[in-house]
Design a protein around this motif. Sequence first.
Motif, mmCIF file in Angstrom:
data_model
loop_
_atom_site.group_PDB
_atom_site.id
_atom_site.type_symbol
_atom_site.label_atom_id
_atom_site.label_comp_id
_atom_site.label_asym_id
_atom_site.label_seq_id
_atom_site.Cartn_x
_atom_site.Cartn_y
_atom_site.Cartn_z
ATOM 1 N N LEU A 128 8.156 5.468 3.292
ATOM 2 C CA LEU A 128 7.114 5.789 4.268
ATOM 3 C C LEU A 128 6.887 4.654 5.258
ATOM 4 O O LEU A 128 6.744 4.884 6.463
ATOM 5 C CB LEU A 128 5.813 6.145 3.549
ATOM 6 C CG LEU A 128 5.883 7.370 2.628
ATOM 7 C CD1 LEU A 128 4.565 7.554 1.885
ATOM 8 C CD2 LEU A 128 6.247 8.613 3.418
ATOM 9 N N ALA A 129 6.859 3.427 4.757
ATOM 10 C CA ALA A 129 6.682 2.272 5.641
ATOM 11 C C ALA A 129 7.891 2.127 6.569
ATOM 12 O O ALA A 129 7.735 1.886 7.773
ATOM 13 C CB ALA A 129 6.485 1.001 4.816
ATOM 14 N N GLN B 137 0.697 -5.408 4.460
ATOM 15 C CA GLN B 137 -0.050 -4.167 4.627
ATOM 16 C C GLN B 137 -1.503 -4.387 4.250
ATOM 17 O O GLN B 137 -1.801 -4.965 3.209
ATOM 18 C CB GLN B 137 0.529 -3.055 3.745
ATOM 19 C CG GLN B 137 1.811 -2.488 4.279
ATOM 20 C CD GLN B 137 2.317 -1.353 3.416
ATOM 21 O OE1 GLN B 137 2.285 -1.428 2.198
ATOM 22 N NE2 GLN B 137 2.787 -0.301 4.056
ATOM 23 N N ARG C 78 0.789 -1.227 0.000
ATOM 24 C CA ARG C 78 0.000 0.000 0.000
ATOM 25 C C ARG C 78 0.825 1.284 0.000
ATOM 26 O O ARG C 78 0.336 2.326 -0.419
ATOM 27 C CB ARG C 78 -0.952 0.011 1.185
ATOM 28 C CG ARG C 78 -1.914 -1.177 1.180
ATOM 29 C CD ARG C 78 -2.862 -1.149 2.350
ATOM 30 N NE ARG C 78 -3.710 0.014 2.415
ATOM 31 C CZ ARG C 78 -4.853 0.155 1.762
ATOM 32 N NH1 ARG C 78 -5.278 -0.798 0.983
ATOM 33 N NH2 ARG C 78 -5.576 1.243 1.887
ATOM 34 N N THR C 79 2.028 1.255 0.529
ATOM 35 C CA THR C 79 2.820 2.476 0.631
ATOM 36 C C THR C 79 4.222 2.251 0.074
ATOM 37 O O THR C 79 4.676 1.126 -0.069
ATOM 38 C CB THR C 79 2.955 2.965 2.089
ATOM 39 O OG1 THR C 79 3.583 1.945 2.855
ATOM 40 C CG2 THR C 79 1.624 3.317 2.700
ATOM 41 N N ARG C 80 4.889 3.362 -0.184
ATOM 42 C CA ARG C 80 6.281 3.305 -0.634
ATOM 43 C C ARG C 80 7.177 2.832 0.508
ATOM 44 O O ARG C 80 6.861 2.996 1.682
ATOM 45 C CB ARG C 80 6.752 4.692 -1.075
ATOM 46 C CG ARG C 80 6.041 5.257 -2.262
ATOM 47 C CD ARG C 80 6.679 6.572 -2.712
ATOM 48 N NE ARG C 80 7.276 7.365 -1.669
ATOM 49 C CZ ARG C 80 6.835 8.559 -1.276
ATOM 50 N NH1 ARG C 80 5.773 9.109 -1.834
ATOM 51 N NH2 ARG C 80 7.464 9.224 -0.309
#
Length: 149
Positions: free
Chosen positions: A16-17, A140, A11-13
């Motif tokens: 960011l994670a 995620q 879900r995220t780059r």
Amino acid sequence: MAEIGFYHLTRTRLDLALAKLLGRVVAGAGRAFVLCGEEERAKALDAALWTVPDPDWLPHGMAGGEADAMQPILIGTADIAPANGARFLFLVDGAESARLAEYDRVLDLFDGAEESAVAAARARWKAAKAAGHALTYWQQGAGGWEKKG
């Protein structure tokens, strides 16, 4: 043996994670080493961690500097015993370490959108299981990280 968590990004780059997970380590007064597969990724993560919105500040540095021992987070590409005394190892971009047992916790983050990254993570899972490490798998989901299986 180390506790190894495989973190399947859907879900995220990565930046960011990684920032959120590193934020938890630092909030608990822990120290981390981020082992990258390539120098370009290490430099990109170094820059990104200064600007991520959550958490708003992550003190860190590139491994090999004079102040390594003071850094809560070190980023590098060499599989070394980091000078900051890290107990948490983050593996990104398929980086592998021969020093897994030296850490309390290892977090292996991989991109679920890249089939080659998923296949490589499966191979690392099998090797870690054969070596006797305790394994968990996280993916995620809509509400954050969900422990699977």
